[in-house]
Write a protein that holds these residues in place. Structure first.
Motif, PDB file in Angstrom:
ATOM      1  N   GLU A 153       0.317   1.594  -9.324  1.00  0.00           N
ATOM      2  CA  GLU A 153       1.351   0.084  -9.719  1.00  0.00           C
ATOM      3  C   GLU A 153       1.089   0.013 -11.052  1.00  0.00           C
ATOM      4  OE1 GLU A 153      -0.104  -1.509  -5.484  1.00  0.00           O
ATOM      5  OE2 GLU A 153      -1.678  -1.682  -7.184  1.00  0.00           O
ATOM      6  N   LEU A 187       6.172   1.366  -5.943  1.00  0.00           N
ATOM      7  CA  LEU A 187       5.440   0.368  -5.781  1.00  0.00           C
ATOM      8  C   LEU A 187       5.745  -0.110  -4.180  1.00  0.00           C
ATOM      9  CD1 LEU A 187       6.629  -1.780  -8.697  1.00  0.00           C
ATOM     10  CD2 LEU A 187       4.238  -1.251  -8.225  1.00  0.00           C
ATOM     11  N   ALA A 231       3.118   2.231  -2.531  1.00  0.00           N
ATOM     12  CA  ALA A 231       1.623   1.558  -2.878  1.00  0.00           C
ATOM     13  C   ALA A 231       1.278   0.581  -2.053  1.00  0.00           C
ATOM     14  CB  ALA A 231       1.598   1.300  -4.314  1.00  0.00           C
ATOM     15  N   ALA A 232       2.360  -0.395  -1.911  1.00  0.00           N
ATOM     16  CA  ALA A 232       2.104  -1.607  -0.963  1.00  0.00           C
ATOM     17  C   ALA A 232       1.880  -1.273   0.370  1.00  0.00           C
ATOM     18  CB  ALA A 232       3.224  -2.277  -1.036  1.00  0.00           C
TER      19      ALA A 232
END
Length: 254
Positions: A124, A149, A152-153
């Motif tokens: 991130e 991102l 990752a989320a």
């Protein structure tokens, strides 16, 4: 590409006879090999591209060639090579104030952090740096950073954030007129909906991603679209169709 091959052969023969080729010939061969490597990347012949770009870099090193060779390794999923080579690209680009190469290297390193080391926080951080460094109209590194991102989320279970990042990817792809990227963004957005069992929202996106991938001619985009469609079929207990689509996706990725 044929010209690049013969120039490279000439460089090799003269180097064998005289110890080193003339600078002019080495320069001409490096330019031809770089052009051939870029063409190979464009048609997703990544192994060929990697070989040609490494040879161009060997004959006449430049920052752009170093990035393109590392990019071919990234396309091949060679994360150890990407980790080492993109870090050097990032450092040299920062020193040269080349935001174009630096942003791309940061986006690649973010994916390395996520997929090789499972370091979500570092992924991130690097993706955020890539977005900060990238110029407003430099869409590809912005797209790649947003994809990291998004993942990752997802790993953190923050599906609302995943949906937001996928929508931002979609907007960038549409602005760029890139059907291959738009297809991949639609896949990501559909994935967020599918994970929440919002099948009525996911289904049209999956169909659209398959159409876009076919129109773009991108092997990778087709692979991702079929993979998402196969996953969706599993969730609907359509196992025969899921197996067919996932087999097709695997063949494309191979």
């Amino acid at each position: 590409e044929i010209r690049a091959y013969h120039l490279d052969q000439a460089v090799g023969l003269i180097a064998e006879l005289d110890g080193r080729p003339p600078d002019e010939l080495a320069h001409e061969a490096a330019e031809a090999l770089e052009s051939a490597g870029r063409r190979a990347l464009a048609r997703e012949a990544n192994r060929s591209a990697r070989k040609q770009l490494l040879r161009a870099l060997e004959l006449e090193p430049t920052l752009e060639r170093r990035y393109e060779a590392a990019r071919a390794a990234w396309r091949l999923g060679d994360m150890p090579a990407v980790s080492e080579e993109m870090e050097r690209v990032r450092a040299e680009a920062a020193e040269a104030d080349d935001r174009h190469c630096e942003a791309r290297a940061l986006a690649a390193l973010a994916e390395v952090a996520l997929n090789r080391r499972a370091d979500v926080a570092e992924a991130e951080r690097l993706a955020g740096l890539a977005l900060d460094v990238a110029l407003p109209d430099d869409r590809e590194p912005r797209f790649d950073a947003l994809h990291v991102l998004y993942k990752a989320a997802w790993w953190r279970g923050r599906l609302s954030d995943s949906e937001r990042f996928a929508r931002e990817q979609l907007a960038i792809a549409q602005e760029a007129g890139r059907q291959d990227l738009e297809s991949r963004a639609a896949v990501d957005l559909a994935g967020a909906y599918t994970a929440r069992n919002e099948f009525d929202r996911a289904e049209p996106l999956i169909a659209h991603s398959l159409e876009l991938a076919e129109e773009s001619g991108s092997i990778v985009a087709r692979g991702f679209a079929l993979m998402e469609s196969g996953d969706y079929a599993i969730r609907r207990d359509e196992y025969t169709e899921a197996e067919r689509q996932l087999d097709d996706a695997r063949a494309l990725f191979e």
